[in-house]
Design an enzyme around this catalytic site. Structure first.
Site, mmCIF file in Angstrom:
data_model
loop_
_atom_site.group_PDB
_atom_site.id
_atom_site.type_symbol
_atom_site.label_atom_id
_atom_site.label_comp_id
_atom_site.label_asym_id
_atom_site.label_seq_id
_atom_site.Cartn_x
_atom_site.Cartn_y
_atom_site.Cartn_z
ATOM 1 N N GLU A 31 -2.040 -7.712 13.533
ATOM 2 C CA GLU A 31 -3.504 -7.731 13.475
ATOM 3 C C GLU A 31 -4.302 -8.865 14.226
ATOM 4 O OE1 GLU A 31 -3.290 -7.190 9.276
ATOM 5 O OE2 GLU A 31 -4.274 -4.987 9.572
ATOM 6 N N ASP A 40 0.583 -2.243 14.381
ATOM 7 C CA ASP A 40 0.145 -1.504 13.131
ATOM 8 C C ASP A 40 -0.138 -0.339 13.336
ATOM 9 O OD1 ASP A 40 -2.271 -2.690 10.615
ATOM 10 O OD2 ASP A 40 -0.810 -0.977 10.580
ATOM 11 N N GLU A 95 4.933 -0.931 9.104
ATOM 12 C CA GLU A 95 5.523 0.008 8.163
ATOM 13 C C GLU A 95 7.077 -0.397 7.963
ATOM 14 O OE1 GLU A 95 1.872 1.173 7.416
ATOM 15 O OE2 GLU A 95 3.409 2.110 6.332
ATOM 16 N N GLU A 96 7.519 -1.089 8.812
ATOM 17 C CA GLU A 96 9.004 -1.506 8.630
ATOM 18 C C GLU A 96 9.372 -2.542 7.746
ATOM 19 O OE1 GLU A 96 8.792 1.040 11.561
ATOM 20 O OE2 GLU A 96 10.540 0.461 10.821
ATOM 21 N N ASP A 108 -0.223 7.558 8.026
ATOM 22 C CA ASP A 108 0.607 6.350 8.120
ATOM 23 C C ASP A 108 2.028 6.777 8.849
ATOM 24 O OD1 ASP A 108 -0.654 5.029 5.347
ATOM 25 O OD2 ASP A 108 -0.816 4.352 7.207
ATOM 26 N N LEU A 160 -1.327 2.239 12.027
ATOM 27 C CA LEU A 160 -2.510 2.917 11.559
ATOM 28 C C LEU A 160 -3.134 1.991 10.420
ATOM 29 C CD1 LEU A 160 -3.780 5.686 11.921
ATOM 30 C CD2 LEU A 160 -3.152 6.186 9.321
ATOM 31 N N ASP A 161 -3.931 1.066 11.195
ATOM 32 C CA ASP A 161 -4.706 0.086 10.279
ATOM 33 C C ASP A 161 -5.844 0.832 9.650
ATOM 34 O OD1 ASP A 161 -4.987 -2.934 9.750
ATOM 35 O OD2 ASP A 161 -7.020 -2.187 10.371
ATOM 36 N N ASP A 199 0.825 -1.009 -0.005
ATOM 37 C CA ASP A 199 -0.003 -0.047 0.092
ATOM 38 C C ASP A 199 1.042 1.270 0.067
ATOM 39 O OD1 ASP A 199 -2.374 -1.645 0.008
ATOM 40 O OD2 ASP A 199 -2.556 -1.504 2.308
HETATM 41 P P1 P6P Z 1 -10.567 -5.748 2.336
HETATM 42 C C1 P6P Z 1 -7.677 -2.220 5.986
HETATM 43 O O1 P6P Z 1 -6.828 -2.069 4.900
HETATM 44 C C2 P6P Z 1 -7.413 -3.648 6.542
HETATM 45 O O2 P6P Z 1 -6.020 -3.887 6.770
HETATM 46 C C3 P6P Z 1 -8.197 -4.142 7.733
HETATM 47 O O3 P6P Z 1 -8.222 -3.004 8.666
HETATM 48 C C4 P6P Z 1 -9.420 -4.617 7.040
HETATM 49 O O4 P6P Z 1 -10.183 -5.527 7.684
HETATM 50 C C5 P6P Z 1 -9.167 -5.245 5.690
HETATM 51 O O5 P6P Z 1 -7.997 -4.625 5.351
HETATM 52 C C6 P6P Z 1 -10.199 -4.978 4.469
HETATM 53 O O6 P6P Z 1 -9.784 -5.562 3.490
HETATM 54 O O7 P6P Z 1 -9.945 -6.541 1.282
HETATM 55 O O8 P6P Z 1 -12.112 -6.101 2.690
HETATM 56 O O9 P6P Z 1 -10.666 -4.294 1.807
#
Ligand code: P6P
Length: 331
Positions: A273, A106, A87-88, A65, A108-109, A59
């Site tokens: 995660e 993570d 991010e590392e 981020d 910024l998830d 990404d």
């Molecule tokens: P998709 C957000 O980018 C993430 O890492 C999680 O927070 C989320 O559950 C998942 O990806 C969503 O993925 O493929 O459904 O867009």
């Protein structure tokens, strides 16, 4: 005055110096979360702008981020903890040769949701550093989730919340600017045993294995199929938002493996995660598996490894395991 996070940490993590250091690290993480919150609130429209660098997910990094990664790296430094974040690119950062603890995070998830004003989050896991693996940062983090000493996530939504466990149940804290800190909002969250909602990205349906499709088909059929009720569906596409809803009102979340290139182990990362979410969910009486195996028992084969992830109401997670174990059974 509601109980504060500080009071909770003093009562739950005061048995020895190690526990007090974990409590101090959680305070530093909270400080970093408020910096991120303030940036989101005050930061204007460029937070979702791309910076050009890519993270390990491929990404493109967003402004926020990078800010979040820096803020939580500083929290790890202030705590004297080793640091490993999504991010590392290079792997873990050794901050203290004699460190006894490590943070996998993570920062910024869900940052793809910044520009749509959807709740995003920070997900973290605190692990012990043993003498045996202290020398090599990579081995420090190569341990199963059952070893976690604490886990949590911050939700940057209409409110800043911290969902936390230190092994004493799962608790929700709310950031109160008036109070100037985090106050307890829900002590000992309990996930409802029965699910009324499921959470999955249905656009991947054609990529799933037969047993997952059979399971979801039966959910969609509701009372007209083998299930005892009709089901609702909610999917935010931000793990912390979906996880928080399930902690609050039950349900089941699935991100299965699928046939797409790079998704044979699903999309979500084990270390920062699935493992922290799994500890929070189990501490709330729920379950978390890769479909059949308990997430917290999985031995990582790499720092950024992905895992299929199923979590939520225990009976529903177990039912999915039966569909996988015996695809012909009407579990
Ligand atoms: P998709 C957000 O980018 C993430 O890492 C999680 O927070 C989320 O559950 C998942 O990806 C969503 O993925 O493929 O459904 O867009």
């Amino acid at each position: 005055m509601p109980s504060s996070l500080d009071a909770h940490l003093r009562s739950a993590l005061d048995a020895d110096e190690g526990q007090r250091r974990i409590a101090e690290a959680i305070r530093h993480l909270c400080t970093a979360s408020v910096k991120v919150r303030n940036q989101i609130i005050e930061g204007g429209s460029n937070l979702g702008e791309q910076r050009g660098d890519t993270n390990t997910d491929g990404d493109v990094q967003k402004e926020l981020d990078v800010l979040a990664d820096r803020a939580f790296l500083q929290a790890a430094k202030d705590s004297g903890f080793m640091f490993f974040g999504s991010e590392e690119q290079e792997g873990p950062v050794t901050l203290d040769e004699n460190g006894d603890f490590a943070i996998a995070i993570d920062p910024l998830d869900g940052s793809s949701n910044i520009s749509t004003n959807v709740s995003i989050g920070t997900i973290f896991s605190i692990l012990p550093v043993s003498d045996a693996n202290r020398a090599d940062p990579k081995t420090v983090f190569m341990q199963k989730g059952a070893n976690q000493l604490a886990a949590g996530f911050f939700v940057y939504g209409p409110q800043l919340q911290l969902v936390l466990t230190v092994g004493d149940g799962t608790h929700v804290f709310l950031f109160s600017p008036k109070f100037g800190g985090f106050v307890e909002q829900t002590a000992s969250v309990t996930i409802a045993d029965k699910a009324k909602e499921f959470s999955v990205n249905m656009s991947n349906y054609r990529h799933w294995d037969t047993h997952i499709r059979n399971y979801v088909d039966d959910l969609l059929a509701g009372e007209e199929g083998p299930r005892e009720r009709d089901f609702g569906m909610r999917y935010v596409g931000s793990l912390v938002a979906d996880a928080y809803r399930i902690l609050q009102r039950g349900g089941v979340f699935l991100y299965p493996s699928d046939g797409r290139k790079g998704y044979q182990n699903g999309r979500l990362r084990l270390m920062y995660e699935a493992n922290p979410v799994a500890m929070l969910v189990e501490q709330a009486g729920g379950a978390a598996t890769d479909g059949t195996t308990r997430i917290l028992d999985i031995e990582p084969e790499g720092l950024h490894v992905r895992t299929p992830l199923v979590f939520g109401s225990k009976r529903e997670v177990e039912r999915i395991g039966r569909y996988i174990a015996d695809p012909d059974a009407l579990a």
